[in-house]
Design a protein around this motif. Structure first.
Motif, mmCIF file in Angstrom:
data_model
loop_
_atom_site.group_PDB
_atom_site.id
_atom_site.type_symbol
_atom_site.label_atom_id
_atom_site.label_comp_id
_atom_site.label_asym_id
_atom_site.label_seq_id
_atom_site.Cartn_x
_atom_site.Cartn_y
_atom_site.Cartn_z
ATOM 1 N N ILE A 143 -118.569 -37.547 -40.052
ATOM 2 C CA ILE A 143 -118.117 -38.808 -40.625
ATOM 3 C C ILE A 143 -118.510 -39.915 -39.659
ATOM 4 C CG2 ILE A 143 -116.158 -40.155 -41.451
ATOM 5 C CD1 ILE A 143 -114.606 -37.499 -41.734
ATOM 6 N N ASP A 144 -119.219 -40.912 -40.156
ATOM 7 C CA ASP A 144 -119.543 -42.098 -39.377
ATOM 8 C C ASP A 144 -119.217 -43.294 -40.262
ATOM 9 O OD1 ASP A 144 -120.488 -44.074 -37.742
ATOM 10 O OD2 ASP A 144 -122.442 -43.161 -37.378
ATOM 11 N N ALA A 145 -118.050 -43.914 -40.037
ATOM 12 C CA ALA A 145 -117.544 -44.967 -40.913
ATOM 13 C C ALA A 145 -117.214 -46.196 -40.082
ATOM 14 C CB ALA A 145 -116.307 -44.489 -41.663
ATOM 15 N N CYS A 146 -117.376 -47.386 -40.685
ATOM 16 C CA CYS A 146 -117.189 -48.624 -39.935
ATOM 17 C C CYS A 146 -116.718 -49.725 -40.867
ATOM 18 C CB CYS A 146 -118.514 -49.014 -39.284
ATOM 19 S SG CYS A 146 -118.450 -50.531 -38.299
ATOM 20 N N VAL A 169 -91.923 -51.106 -29.926
ATOM 21 C CA VAL A 169 -93.088 -50.531 -30.606
ATOM 22 C C VAL A 169 -94.026 -51.657 -31.011
ATOM 23 C CG1 VAL A 169 -93.944 -49.199 -32.558
ATOM 24 C CG2 VAL A 169 -91.775 -48.576 -31.497
ATOM 25 N N TYR A 170 -95.263 -51.575 -30.532
ATOM 26 C CA TYR A 170 -96.310 -52.485 -30.997
ATOM 27 C C TYR A 170 -97.109 -51.785 -32.086
ATOM 28 C CZ TYR A 170 -100.496 -55.249 -31.417
ATOM 29 O OH TYR A 170 -101.506 -56.005 -31.940
ATOM 30 N N ALA A 171 -97.393 -52.488 -33.189
ATOM 31 C CA ALA A 171 -98.189 -51.938 -34.287
ATOM 32 C C ALA A 171 -99.176 -52.985 -34.770
ATOM 33 C CB ALA A 171 -97.292 -51.493 -35.436
ATOM 34 N N GLN A 172 -100.379 -52.518 -35.095
ATOM 35 C CA GLN A 172 -101.428 -53.384 -35.624
ATOM 36 C C GLN A 172 -102.022 -52.703 -36.851
ATOM 37 O OE1 GLN A 172 -103.855 -55.202 -32.630
ATOM 38 N NE2 GLN A 172 -105.665 -55.247 -33.937
ATOM 39 N N LYS A 173 -101.942 -53.366 -38.020
ATOM 40 C CA LYS A 173 -102.299 -52.735 -39.288
ATOM 41 C C LYS A 173 -103.377 -53.547 -40.018
ATOM 42 C CE LYS A 173 -98.982 -49.678 -38.723
ATOM 43 N NZ LYS A 173 -98.011 -49.255 -39.730
ATOM 44 N N VAL A 174 -104.253 -52.812 -40.695
ATOM 45 C CA VAL A 174 -105.325 -53.385 -41.506
ATOM 46 C C VAL A 174 -105.428 -52.550 -42.784
ATOM 47 C CG1 VAL A 174 -107.813 -53.775 -41.677
ATOM 48 C CG2 VAL A 174 -106.655 -54.156 -39.500
ATOM 49 N N ALA A 175 -105.592 -53.188 -43.938
ATOM 50 C CA ALA A 175 -105.871 -52.481 -45.193
ATOM 51 C C ALA A 175 -106.556 -53.441 -46.152
ATOM 52 C CB ALA A 175 -104.588 -51.930 -45.824
ATOM 53 N N GLY A 176 -107.377 -52.873 -47.036
ATOM 54 C CA GLY A 176 -108.062 -53.704 -48.016
ATOM 55 C C GLY A 176 -109.361 -54.287 -47.507
ATOM 56 N N VAL A 177 -110.096 -53.522 -46.671
ATOM 57 C CA VAL A 177 -111.393 -53.956 -46.151
ATOM 58 C C VAL A 177 -112.473 -52.987 -46.638
ATOM 59 C CG1 VAL A 177 -110.568 -55.188 -44.118
ATOM 60 C CG2 VAL A 177 -110.904 -52.726 -43.984
ATOM 61 N N ARG A 178 -113.650 -53.520 -46.930
ATOM 62 C CA ARG A 178 -114.776 -52.688 -47.340
ATOM 63 C C ARG A 178 -115.278 -51.858 -46.164
ATOM 64 N NH1 ARG A 178 -115.665 -51.990 -52.796
ATOM 65 N NH2 ARG A 178 -115.390 -53.958 -53.918
ATOM 66 N N CYS A 179 -115.760 -50.658 -46.476
ATOM 67 C CA CYS A 179 -116.176 -49.698 -45.457
ATOM 68 C C CYS A 179 -117.626 -49.284 -45.700
ATOM 69 C CB CYS A 179 -115.254 -48.475 -45.519
ATOM 70 S SG CYS A 179 -115.509 -47.284 -44.197
ATOM 71 N N THR A 180 -118.377 -49.112 -44.624
ATOM 72 C CA THR A 180 -119.750 -48.626 -44.711
ATOM 73 C C THR A 180 -119.897 -47.374 -43.854
ATOM 74 O OG1 THR A 180 -120.473 -50.005 -42.857
ATOM 75 C CG2 THR A 180 -120.631 -50.959 -45.066
ATOM 76 N N GLY A 181 -120.996 -46.651 -44.067
ATOM 77 C CA GLY A 181 -121.261 -45.469 -43.271
ATOM 78 C C GLY A 181 -121.612 -44.267 -44.118
ATOM 79 N N GLN A 182 -121.585 -43.099 -43.479
ATOM 80 C CA GLN A 182 -122.017 -41.866 -44.121
ATOM 81 C C GLN A 182 -121.013 -40.755 -43.856
ATOM 82 O OE1 GLN A 182 -124.964 -41.767 -45.900
ATOM 83 N NE2 GLN A 182 -125.344 -43.932 -45.408
#
Length: 338
Positions: A143-146, A169-182
């Motif tokens: 898996i190579d995803a970015c 607790v420190y938390a950093q969240k991301v969702a709803g972004v396009r992904c590229t890779g193989q």
């Protein structure tokens, strides 16, 4: 932003517009519940860190996590093919974290686990605002995803909350972004851009409750003309502030506390997730499950991450409602003693 721990040994708390430059936990004035100052060994033993990268599309679902639990380094990866119901999954547990390394910079550095000919690697690049997942397994799975948070601009959820009597607790969240890779595996070969894959990401660290449990939900996809992401939790990161939010085309919309309704004995039955402020009203239908159990006495975990489809509505205040129609995502139930 400055380092998380201030010169006086206390953390910055709140929801931040940008991530701290470093989670400098060794500078924390860590005390026992009775106020006794604790030294480097206690700081090492009680500090835990994990990072997660998820892939979502109609054709392929995937997840990879790395965790530093001081006494053990843990990792897992799985791929699920919705059309066939087939799944690949691997788990790794390394005593004292031998074979792992973890950066304490949320937006820069590398976290990885190596076990034999297996590699799980998560890279964060500050200059390009890119996050990359690289998995190489001894069975040929790769898996190579970015994804990037730079173009179009994306607002991460960056939060630090007090936890129990003496932690944070420190938390950093991301969702709803396009992904590229193989992705290459026994399930087939996939070009992530071609199958219109989305990604989500979680970077968390701190002095969490020694025994805790939580629920979590996340989705990513296209709802009409808008890119939509969702991050909801209950049981962690909600003292004074919560991490609950959704994103519309990268814009963060804050959400109040949420309620997860489901049958704990039958977690593959439908789930219901509603927010107190009425902005979230969703139902989740399970399609598959990744689960792990570990009981080593001082360390224990009962973990279920369920992937499936969401239906319902998001109602951002002052805006038109967003219909959610069978978007793929995850729900989770976790118990941990560490």
């Amino acid at each position: 932003m400055d380092p998380l721990i201030q010169a006086n040994g206390q953390p910055h708390y709140g929801i931040f517009p940008t991530a701290p430059s470093v989670i400098n936990y060794r500078d924390f004035d860590f005390r026992s519940p009775m106020g006794r100052r604790l030294g480097p060994l206690a700081k090492w033993r009680r500090f835990h860190q994990f990072q997660y990268f998820g892939l979502i599309s109609d054709q392929l679902i995937g997840g990879c996590a790395l965790a530093n639990l001081s006494l053990a380094g843990i990792g897992f990866v799985y791929l699920f093919h919705p059309a066939s119901g087939r799944m690949i999954e691997r788990q790794f547990k390394l005593p004292l974290g031998f074979g792992t390394r973890f950066s304490q910079q949320p937006n820069d550095g590398v976290c990885e686990l190596r076990s034999g000919r297996n590699l799980l690697r998560l890279e964060n690049h500050a200059a390009s605002q890119e996050k990359r997942l690289l998995v190489e397994l001894d069975d040929g799975t790769r898996i190579d995803a970015c994804f990037t948070e730079a173009t179009p601009a994306f607002q991460s959820m960056c939060i630090n909350t007090p936890t129990a009597v003496n932690g944070w607790v420190y938390a950093q969240k991301v969702a709803g972004v396009r992904c590229t890779g193989q992705v290459k595996s026994a399930l087939g070969d996939f070009d992530l851009a071609a199958i219109e894959a989305f990604a989500h990401h979680d970077w968390s660290a701190g002095y969490m409750r020694p025994e805790t449990c939580w629920n979590w939900a996340c989705l990513s996809g296209q709802a009409g003309a808008q890119r939509v992401g969702l991050n909801l939790s209950c049981g962690v990161n909600e003292t004074s502030f919560t991490e609950n939010c959704f994103w519309l085309d990268g814009e963060l919309i804050k959400v109040d506390t949420v309620r997860f309704s489901y049958d704990r004995e039958q977690p593959l039955q439908p789930w219901r997730i509603d927010s107190y402020d009425g902005q979230v009203a969703l139902q989740f239908e399970a399609r598959g499950l990744h689960q792990e159990r570990m009981n080593l006495g001082v360390l224990a975990s009962n973990f279920k991450q369920i992937f499936g489809q969401f239906r319902g509505v998001l109602r951002p205040h002052g805006r038109a409602a967003i219909s959610i129609d069978n978007l793929w995502g995850f729900v989770e139930e976790q118990y941990v003693k560490w």
